[in-house]
Design an enzyme around this catalytic site. Structure first.
Site, PDB file in Angstrom:
ATOM      1  N   ASP A 280      36.116  35.153  42.429  1.00 61.40           N
ATOM      2  CA  ASP A 280      36.555  35.890  41.234  1.00 61.40           C
ATOM      3  C   ASP A 280      35.337  36.255  40.402  1.00 61.40           C
ATOM      4  O   ASP A 280      34.927  35.489  39.549  1.00 61.40           O
ATOM      5  CB  ASP A 280      37.541  35.051  40.428  1.00 61.40           C
ATOM      6  CG  ASP A 280      38.196  35.849  39.305  1.00 61.40           C
ATOM      7  OD1 ASP A 280      38.024  37.080  39.277  1.00 61.40           O
ATOM      8  OD2 ASP A 280      38.862  35.238  38.469  1.00 61.40           O
ATOM      9  N   GLU A 314      35.968  41.776  32.562  1.00 58.10           N
ATOM     10  CA  GLU A 314      37.406  41.671  32.891  1.00 58.10           C
ATOM     11  C   GLU A 314      37.968  40.350  32.381  1.00 58.10           C
ATOM     12  O   GLU A 314      39.083  40.273  31.906  1.00 58.10           O
ATOM     13  CB  GLU A 314      37.602  41.785  34.409  1.00 58.10           C
ATOM     14  CG  GLU A 314      39.073  41.852  34.837  1.00 58.10           C
ATOM     15  CD  GLU A 314      39.726  40.501  35.061  1.00 58.10           C
ATOM     16  OE1 GLU A 314      40.952  40.435  35.164  1.00 58.10           O
ATOM     17  OE2 GLU A 314      39.015  39.476  35.116  1.00 58.10           O
ATOM     18  N   GLU A 315      37.159  39.291  32.498  1.00 54.48           N
ATOM     19  CA  GLU A 315      37.696  37.951  32.257  1.00 54.48           C
ATOM     20  C   GLU A 315      38.073  37.666  30.809  1.00 54.48           C
ATOM     21  O   GLU A 315      39.077  37.033  30.553  1.00 54.48           O
ATOM     22  CB  GLU A 315      36.694  36.878  32.730  1.00 54.48           C
ATOM     23  CG  GLU A 315      36.472  36.865  34.238  1.00 54.48           C
ATOM     24  CD  GLU A 315      37.697  36.439  35.026  1.00 54.48           C
ATOM     25  OE1 GLU A 315      38.757  36.201  34.418  1.00 54.48           O
ATOM     26  OE2 GLU A 315      37.601  36.363  36.257  1.00 54.48           O
ATOM     27  N   HIS A 413      38.763  30.208  38.610  1.00 55.71           N
ATOM     28  CA  HIS A 413      38.306  29.873  37.246  1.00 55.71           C
ATOM     29  C   HIS A 413      37.837  28.423  37.104  1.00 55.71           C
ATOM     30  O   HIS A 413      37.814  27.897  35.995  1.00 55.71           O
ATOM     31  CB  HIS A 413      39.416  30.131  36.200  1.00 55.71           C
ATOM     32  CG  HIS A 413      39.748  31.576  36.001  1.00 55.71           C
ATOM     33  ND1 HIS A 413      40.582  32.012  34.989  1.00 55.71           N
ATOM     34  CD2 HIS A 413      39.370  32.689  36.667  1.00 55.71           C
ATOM     35  CE1 HIS A 413      40.700  33.333  35.054  1.00 55.71           C
ATOM     36  NE2 HIS A 413      39.973  33.757  36.074  1.00 55.71           N
TER      37      HIS A 413
HETATM   38 ZN   LIG Z   1      39.047  38.435  38.518  1.00 50.64          ZN
END
Ligand SMILES: [Zn+2]
Length: 464
Positions: A280, A314-315, A413
């Site tokens: 991610d 984005e996060e 995450h």
């Molecule tokens: Zn992502």
């Protein structure tokens, strides 16, 4: 062997779609055999490290992205984005001891956007809830307490179901006068590693310290609370610094026949700070850059322009995507399709489409080359991608490669989102499937019909 199966399919069942089946074979074979995306991913995570917006790692990632595209001979540019800057500090917490039980440290990590606690931390009684509705029902009991959001996430699909406990729960608890919030990690597995993510505090509202706790510690709190009152101590040193300038990285392969028609292909450059974000969204970035490489090498360029966008932030803000949509204004009407890769490095399983009537039938004709990869089916899911949501009002059709995400939320995450969890073979198939779909969108004589306009509230979101 997948290769023999691919050859048989592409030679015998050439779909009537105006596309040359030998190009499918070439793109997919090269992606799978060379494992180029995996090599790029390795390079990205080792060269940049964690890439939270506003951090030195994010700056390194921007430079890395520009370099990759320029090395392919593509025009690449940096488009400025003002990003929030949040830094983690010391973080610790414990369940205070009580008669008959010892004090126990909590495995926790601050949620992005959380303010810090006062020096020395805070100490308060815990109140447990399992939904925002339950929190509202409990009303006054939250005041002066630490609200603990518990849930039963077990499979990847639960992320959507319980995600609001993390994104909105802390702000809701703050409105009721809570001192802090603890959220059970949104995870499908745990070795006592907490999973972070963004907590959203609307501007002008009250914000309170908020942390994710490991699944094991959530279970402990739940057991103890069933027996009687529980007090915790929580100390967070995180802070919010002034916004800083960062960048989306944008590169183009100009179309040979209809250069004004743009196929947007995106992933996000930023990651959380706990790990190198191999899945991610290092994986998505590597798929996009590898696709650029394979398409740039074709002897004949695709008909339309392929625009590769590595989004920032984005996060914890979606500012890169929002800025892109705002800055490109009328240009967005010339986007004929968009794809985002932000679902980890799992193998490809199928293709989802968001388009007007007839769109799915067009995409269906592109599926035969994906059959040997295990992805030759149309998914019933609606195609999406967090960074594409600001494009929804312009009704840009979206195609999404559906990937196996059954193990994605084991590490998502968390400090365990590292390269070793990526299976190079599965990931290379995803890279091949992705590159073929991008080519088909850019080369197909037909464009996808635009989907209906979304309801106004749908064009928001962050932190997938
Ligand atoms: Zn992502």
């Amino acid at each position: 062997m997948w290769l023999a199966a691919l050859r048989a399919l592409t030679l015998t069942a050439a779909p009537d779609d105006g596309l040359d089946p030998s190009v499918a074979q070439k793109l997919i074979t090269e992606a799978v055999d060379s494992r180029g995306a995996y090599a790029l991913l390795t390079q990205l995570v080792d060269a940049t490290g964690p890439r939270l917006s506003g951090s030195p790692g994010a700056d390194r990632a921007v430079a890395w992205g520009v370099e990759q595209f320029q090395a392919l001979g593509l025009e690449a540019r940096k488009e400025p984005v003002l990003v929030p800057v949040w830094v983690r500090g010391v973080e610790r917490g414990e369940v205070l001891g009580a008669p008959g039980r010892p004090a126990t440290p909590l495995a926790l990590t601050a949620l992005g956007g959380s303010p810090g606690t006062p020096p020395g931390g805070i100490e308060a009684e815990v109140v447990e809830v399992s939904s925002l509705a339950e929190l509202r029902d409990r009303g006054a009991t939250a005041k002066g307490r630490v609200v603990f959001f518990n849930h039963s996430m077990a499979v990847a699909a639960d992320y959507k179901r319980f995600g609001e406990l993390r994104s909105k729960g802390p702000a809701e608890a703050a409105k009721l006068g809570a001192l802090a919030a603890l959220v059970r990690s949104l995870a499908t597995a745990s070795l006592r590693s907490p999973h972070t993510g963004a907590a959203q505090f609307p501007a002008g509202g009250r914000s309170i310290p908020a942390a994710a706790i490991s699944v094991e510690d959530a279970e402990l709190l739940h057991r103890l609370l069933a027996k009687g009152p529980v007090r915790v101590h929580l100390e967070l040193g995180c802070k919010i610094l002034p916004d800083a300038t960062s960048f989306d990285v944008v590169a183009e392969l100009r179309g040979r026949e209809r250069p004004e028609e743009v196929v947007l292909v995106g992933a996000h450059l930023d990651s959380w700070d706990l790990a190198t974000g191999a899945q991610d969204d290092g994986a998505g970035v590597a798929v996009v850059v590898e696709a650029a490489k394979l398409l740039a090498k074709l002897p004949v360029r695709p008909r339309r322009t392929v625009r590769f966008v590595l989004f920032m932030n984005e996060e914890n803000g979606l500012r890169g995507a929002k800025t892109y949509a705002a800055d490109h204004g009328a240009d967005v009407d010339r986007h004929v399709a968009a794809m985002e890769f932000d679902a980890g490095a799992g193998k490809p399983l199928g293709v989802a489409v968001k388009a007007g009537p007839g769109g799915a039938a067009i995409v269906e004709r592109w599926l035969p080359p994906l059959v040997p990869l295990g992805a030759g089916v149309l998914s019933g899911e609606e195609a999406g991608g967090a960074d594409l949501t600001p494009l929804a009002p312009a009704r840009v059709p979206v195609v999404q490669l559906i990937q196996d995400s059954s193990r994605y939320f084991d590490i998502h995450h968390s400090a365990a989102d590292t390269l070793d969890k990526v299976d190079p073979e599965a990931f290379s198939k995803t890279s091949g499937a992705a590159t073929w779909l991008i080519y088909a969108l850019a080369e197909s004589p037909e464009v996808l019909p635009r989907p209906p306009a979304p309801p106004p509230a749908a064009a928001s979101g962050t932190g997938q």
